[in-house]
Design a protein around this motif. Sequence first.
Motif, PDB file in Angstrom:
ATOM      1  N   ARG A 106       0.826  -1.206   0.000  1.00 58.33           N
ATOM      2  CA  ARG A 106       0.000   0.000   0.000  1.00 58.33           C
ATOM      3  C   ARG A 106       0.868   1.267   0.000  1.00 58.33           C
ATOM      4  O   ARG A 106       0.598   2.213  -0.739  1.00 58.33           O
ATOM      5  CB  ARG A 106      -0.934  -0.011   1.203  1.00 58.33           C
ATOM      6  CG  ARG A 106      -1.895   1.177   1.260  1.00 58.33           C
ATOM      7  CD  ARG A 106      -2.664   1.183   2.563  1.00 58.33           C
ATOM      8  NE  ARG A 106      -3.590   2.291   2.646  1.00 58.33           N
ATOM      9  CZ  ARG A 106      -4.883   2.223   2.376  1.00 58.33           C
ATOM     10  NH1 ARG A 106      -5.404   1.059   2.007  1.00 58.33           N
ATOM     11  NH2 ARG A 106      -5.660   3.274   2.471  1.00 58.33           N
ATOM     12  N   GLN A 107       1.889   1.287   0.817  1.00 55.17           N
ATOM     13  CA  GLN A 107       2.760   2.464   0.876  1.00 55.17           C
ATOM     14  C   GLN A 107       3.520   2.670  -0.430  1.00 55.17           C
ATOM     15  O   GLN A 107       3.747   3.813  -0.847  1.00 55.17           O
ATOM     16  CB  GLN A 107       3.729   2.329   2.043  1.00 55.17           C
ATOM     17  CG  GLN A 107       3.060   2.370   3.416  1.00 55.17           C
ATOM     18  CD  GLN A 107       4.058   2.291   4.539  1.00 55.17           C
ATOM     19  OE1 GLN A 107       5.238   2.009   4.334  1.00 55.17           O
ATOM     20  NE2 GLN A 107       3.596   2.529   5.756  1.00 55.17           N
ATOM     21  N   GLN A 108       3.909   1.566  -1.071  1.00 49.66           N
ATOM     22  CA  GLN A 108       4.601   1.697  -2.355  1.00 49.66           C
ATOM     23  C   GLN A 108       3.675   2.287  -3.411  1.00 49.66           C
ATOM     24  O   GLN A 108       4.110   3.078  -4.259  1.00 49.66           O
ATOM     25  CB  GLN A 108       5.123   0.335  -2.811  1.00 49.66           C
ATOM     26  CG  GLN A 108       6.374  -0.135  -2.076  1.00 49.66           C
ATOM     27  CD  GLN A 108       6.091  -0.648  -0.684  1.00 49.66           C
ATOM     28  OE1 GLN A 108       4.954  -0.631  -0.227  1.00 49.66           O
ATOM     29  NE2 GLN A 108       7.112  -1.109   0.004  1.00 49.66           N
ATOM     30  N   VAL A 109       2.409   1.887  -3.399  1.00 53.53           N
ATOM     31  CA  VAL A 109       1.444   2.467  -4.340  1.00 53.53           C
ATOM     32  C   VAL A 109       1.298   3.962  -4.093  1.00 53.53           C
ATOM     33  O   VAL A 109       1.297   4.776  -5.034  1.00 53.53           O
ATOM     34  CB  VAL A 109       0.077   1.758  -4.205  1.00 53.53           C
ATOM     35  CG1 VAL A 109      -0.965   2.429  -5.086  1.00 53.53           C
ATOM     36  CG2 VAL A 109       0.205   0.291  -4.577  1.00 53.53           C
ATOM     37  N   GLU A 110       1.184   4.341  -2.845  1.00 48.93           N
ATOM     38  CA  GLU A 110       1.047   5.756  -2.496  1.00 48.93           C
ATOM     39  C   GLU A 110       2.283   6.547  -2.917  1.00 48.93           C
ATOM     40  O   GLU A 110       2.178   7.671  -3.432  1.00 48.93           O
ATOM     41  CB  GLU A 110       0.825   5.871  -0.991  1.00 48.93           C
ATOM     42  CG  GLU A 110       0.338   7.220  -0.523  1.00 48.93           C
ATOM     43  CD  GLU A 110      -0.057   7.195   0.935  1.00 48.93           C
ATOM     44  OE1 GLU A 110       0.783   7.522   1.793  1.00 48.93           O
ATOM     45  OE2 GLU A 110      -1.221   6.842   1.213  1.00 48.93           O
ATOM     46  N   ALA A 111       3.472   5.963  -2.704  1.00 50.29           N
ATOM     47  CA  ALA A 111       4.698   6.647  -3.104  1.00 50.29           C
ATOM     48  C   ALA A 111       4.788   6.799  -4.619  1.00 50.29           C
ATOM     49  O   ALA A 111       5.234   7.838  -5.128  1.00 50.29           O
ATOM     50  CB  ALA A 111       5.913   5.877  -2.584  1.00 50.29           C
ATOM     51  N   SER A 112       4.347   5.782  -5.368  1.00 52.92           N
ATOM     52  CA  SER A 112       4.371   5.867  -6.833  1.00 52.92           C
ATOM     53  C   SER A 112       3.441   6.969  -7.330  1.00 52.92           C
ATOM     54  O   SER A 112       3.810   7.749  -8.229  1.00 52.92           O
ATOM     55  CB  SER A 112       3.971   4.517  -7.425  1.00 52.92           C
ATOM     56  OG  SER A 112       3.925   4.583  -8.827  1.00 52.92           O
ATOM     57  N   ILE A 113       2.257   7.068  -6.741  1.00 48.91           N
ATOM     58  CA  ILE A 113       1.317   8.134  -7.126  1.00 48.91           C
ATOM     59  C   ILE A 113       1.897   9.507  -6.794  1.00 48.91           C
ATOM     60  O   ILE A 113       1.800  10.451  -7.591  1.00 48.91           O
ATOM     61  CB  ILE A 113      -0.029   7.921  -6.425  1.00 48.91           C
ATOM     62  CG1 ILE A 113      -0.657   6.596  -6.857  1.00 48.91           C
ATOM     63  CG2 ILE A 113      -0.985   9.067  -6.733  1.00 48.91           C
ATOM     64  CD1 ILE A 113      -1.886   6.213  -6.062  1.00 48.91           C
ATOM     65  N   THR A 114       2.501   9.625  -5.632  1.00 44.93           N
ATOM     66  CA  THR A 114       3.060  10.910  -5.203  1.00 44.93           C
ATOM     67  C   THR A 114       4.160  11.379  -6.146  1.00 44.93           C
ATOM     68  O   THR A 114       4.194  12.555  -6.550  1.00 44.93           O
ATOM     69  CB  THR A 114       3.603  10.786  -3.778  1.00 44.93           C
ATOM     70  OG1 THR A 114       2.539  10.379  -2.896  1.00 44.93           O
ATOM     71  CG2 THR A 114       4.164  12.116  -3.290  1.00 44.93           C
ATOM     72  N   ASN A 115       5.069  10.484  -6.515  1.00 48.14           N
ATOM     73  CA  ASN A 115       6.172  10.867  -7.400  1.00 48.14           C
ATOM     74  C   ASN A 115       5.658  11.301  -8.780  1.00 48.14           C
ATOM     75  O   ASN A 115       6.148  12.287  -9.358  1.00 48.14           O
ATOM     76  CB  ASN A 115       7.148   9.703  -7.546  1.00 48.14           C
ATOM     77  CG  ASN A 115       7.859   9.379  -6.253  1.00 48.14           C
ATOM     78  OD1 ASN A 115       8.031  10.251  -5.400  1.00 48.14           O
ATOM     79  ND2 ASN A 115       8.260   8.140  -6.081  1.00 48.14           N
ATOM     80  N   ALA A 116       4.671  10.578  -9.293  1.00 47.23           N
ATOM     81  CA  ALA A 116       4.146  10.925 -10.620  1.00 47.23           C
ATOM     82  C   ALA A 116       3.402  12.255 -10.595  1.00 47.23           C
ATOM     83  O   ALA A 116       3.559  13.093 -11.502  1.00 47.23           O
ATOM     84  CB  ALA A 116       3.224   9.808 -11.112  1.00 47.23           C
ATOM     85  N   LEU A 117       2.589  12.479  -9.560  1.00 47.68           N
ATOM     86  CA  LEU A 117       1.820  13.729  -9.477  1.00 47.68           C
ATOM     87  C   LEU A 117       2.716  14.926  -9.187  1.00 47.68           C
ATOM     88  O   LEU A 117       2.425  16.038  -9.641  1.00 47.68           O
ATOM     89  CB  LEU A 117       0.751  13.609  -8.396  1.00 47.68           C
ATOM     90  CG  LEU A 117      -0.489  12.791  -8.761  1.00 47.68           C
ATOM     91  CD1 LEU A 117      -1.441  12.730  -7.587  1.00 47.68           C
ATOM     92  CD2 LEU A 117      -1.193  13.390  -9.975  1.00 47.68           C
ATOM     93  N   ARG A 118       3.788  14.730  -8.441  1.00 42.56           N
ATOM     94  CA  ARG A 118       4.656  15.862  -8.124  1.00 42.56           C
ATOM     95  C   ARG A 118       5.249  16.468  -9.400  1.00 42.56           C
ATOM     96  O   ARG A 118       5.342  17.693  -9.531  1.00 42.56           O
ATOM     97  CB  ARG A 118       5.761  15.415  -7.169  1.00 42.56           C
ATOM     98  CG  ARG A 118       6.727  16.540  -6.806  1.00 42.56           C
ATOM     99  CD  ARG A 118       7.613  16.200  -5.635  1.00 42.56           C
ATOM    100  NE  ARG A 118       6.867  16.270  -4.373  1.00 42.56           N
ATOM    101  CZ  ARG A 118       6.599  15.221  -3.600  1.00 42.56           C
ATOM    102  NH1 ARG A 118       7.014  14.017  -3.960  1.00 42.56           N
ATOM    103  NH2 ARG A 118       5.932  15.365  -2.464  1.00 42.56           N
ATOM    104  N   GLN A 119       5.629  15.639 -10.320  1.00 39.64           N
ATOM    105  CA  GLN A 119       6.165  16.158 -11.582  1.00 39.64           C
ATOM    106  C   GLN A 119       5.101  16.930 -12.362  1.00 39.64           C
ATOM    107  O   GLN A 119       5.375  18.005 -12.911  1.00 39.64           O
ATOM    108  CB  GLN A 119       6.696  14.996 -12.424  1.00 39.64           C
ATOM    109  CG  GLN A 119       7.859  14.251 -11.792  1.00 39.64           C
ATOM    110  CD  GLN A 119       8.337  13.086 -12.629  1.00 39.64           C
ATOM    111  OE1 GLN A 119       7.818  12.846 -13.715  1.00 39.64           O
ATOM    112  NE2 GLN A 119       9.317  12.356 -12.134  1.00 39.64           N
ATOM    113  N   VAL A 120       3.883  16.396 -12.406  1.00 41.21           N
ATOM    114  CA  VAL A 120       2.803  17.071 -13.123  1.00 41.21           C
ATOM    115  C   VAL A 120       2.468  18.400 -12.479  1.00 41.21           C
ATOM    116  O   VAL A 120       2.265  19.422 -13.168  1.00 41.21           O
ATOM    117  CB  VAL A 120       1.563  16.159 -13.182  1.00 41.21           C
ATOM    118  CG1 VAL A 120       0.380  16.899 -13.785  1.00 41.21           C
ATOM    119  CG2 VAL A 120       1.867  14.899 -13.982  1.00 41.21           C
ATOM    120  N   PHE A 121       2.411  18.434 -11.162  1.00 49.62           N
ATOM    121  CA  PHE A 121       2.080  19.677 -10.464  1.00 49.62           C
ATOM    122  C   PHE A 121       3.157  20.735 -10.683  1.00 49.62           C
ATOM    123  O   PHE A 121       2.845  21.916 -10.888  1.00 49.62           O
ATOM    124  CB  PHE A 121       1.903  19.398  -8.976  1.00 49.62           C
ATOM    125  CG  PHE A 121       0.513  18.901  -8.618  1.00 49.62           C
ATOM    126  CD1 PHE A 121      -0.087  17.899  -9.338  1.00 49.62           C
ATOM    127  CD2 PHE A 121      -0.175  19.453  -7.554  1.00 49.62           C
ATOM    128  CE1 PHE A 121      -1.353  17.448  -9.029  1.00 49.62           C
ATOM    129  CE2 PHE A 121      -1.442  19.007  -7.226  1.00 49.62           C
ATOM    130  CZ  PHE A 121      -2.035  17.996  -7.967  1.00 49.62           C
TER     131      PHE A 121
END
Length: 307
Positions: free
Chosen positions: A165-180
């Motif tokens: 679960r934490q790995q999924v959350e970290a993957s989403i965070t890294n991808a969204l940070r670049q977009v933001f």
Amino acid sequence: MTDQKSRATPTLTVRPNRRAALILGGLLIAGVLVAQSVKVVPAGYVGVAFSALSGVKGQPLQEGVHFLVPFVDHVTLYDARLQEVTLAHNIQDGDEGAIRARSKEGLEITADVTVQFRVDRAKAAQLHKELGRDYVRTVIRPQVRSKVRDAIGQFSAADIISTQRQQVEASITNALRQVFEQNNLTLDSVLLRELRIPDSVAKAIEQKQTAEQQVAVERNKLQQANIAAQRAVVEAEGAAKASVAKARGEAEALSLRGRALRENPQLIQLTVAEKLSPGIQTVMLPSDGNFLLDVGNLTGRSAATKP
């Protein structure tokens, strides 16, 4: 004369009214100019000035009072405080609330996600020029849905609801940070509020995990049994080695004692005398020749030579 007086009277009454009207009009115009030239940016906000002559000004307006060109400059305020967008099954966003995605093996998973973000104060003018005030609808929600689906598709359903679960959350965070960052926004955090899978799949995963735990328990018991057997073997080998060493020591002791008796025949007589009553000091022993053995002298000498 009468006509002249009647003509002069209206002129005397009209001038004060015109003067008052002019003063009032001037005050109104001044008030409007002041209102148009002064802009207060509230706490927690950032302003973007647009000039009718030059377009969007590159320098954002921070909190406080700012003076503008009346009727030429216009200010748009953006909330620079912490904001959040929640996509969940109980919050409808158009046609869809929660995010529906598929795991690595193709199972449907529903995710409730909350994204916390801020407007980048230094890049507010660029945000206003490229996205405008509707950036939540045009950028944030679509990108959150897309990145969540991409991240969930990289993991199996069992891993998502259990260990990854934490790995999924970290993957989403890294991808969204670049977009933001590309859209002049700052991502603060991504929170996976809930992950749901079909009940039948959840039951199968639970049974599988239970079986794996039982296997792990049995494997642990087997390892403990092997360790106990190895310990018993080591102890037996140690006991055998100890017995051999003891026997070897006893044999060496007997050998040394026999050698000492052969080299010193008087030790045999001393041993016999020591077994007799302590009150007997002299004894006659039948041997090849008759002689008297003084036990005291022997024991004295032996005691003197013993140390």
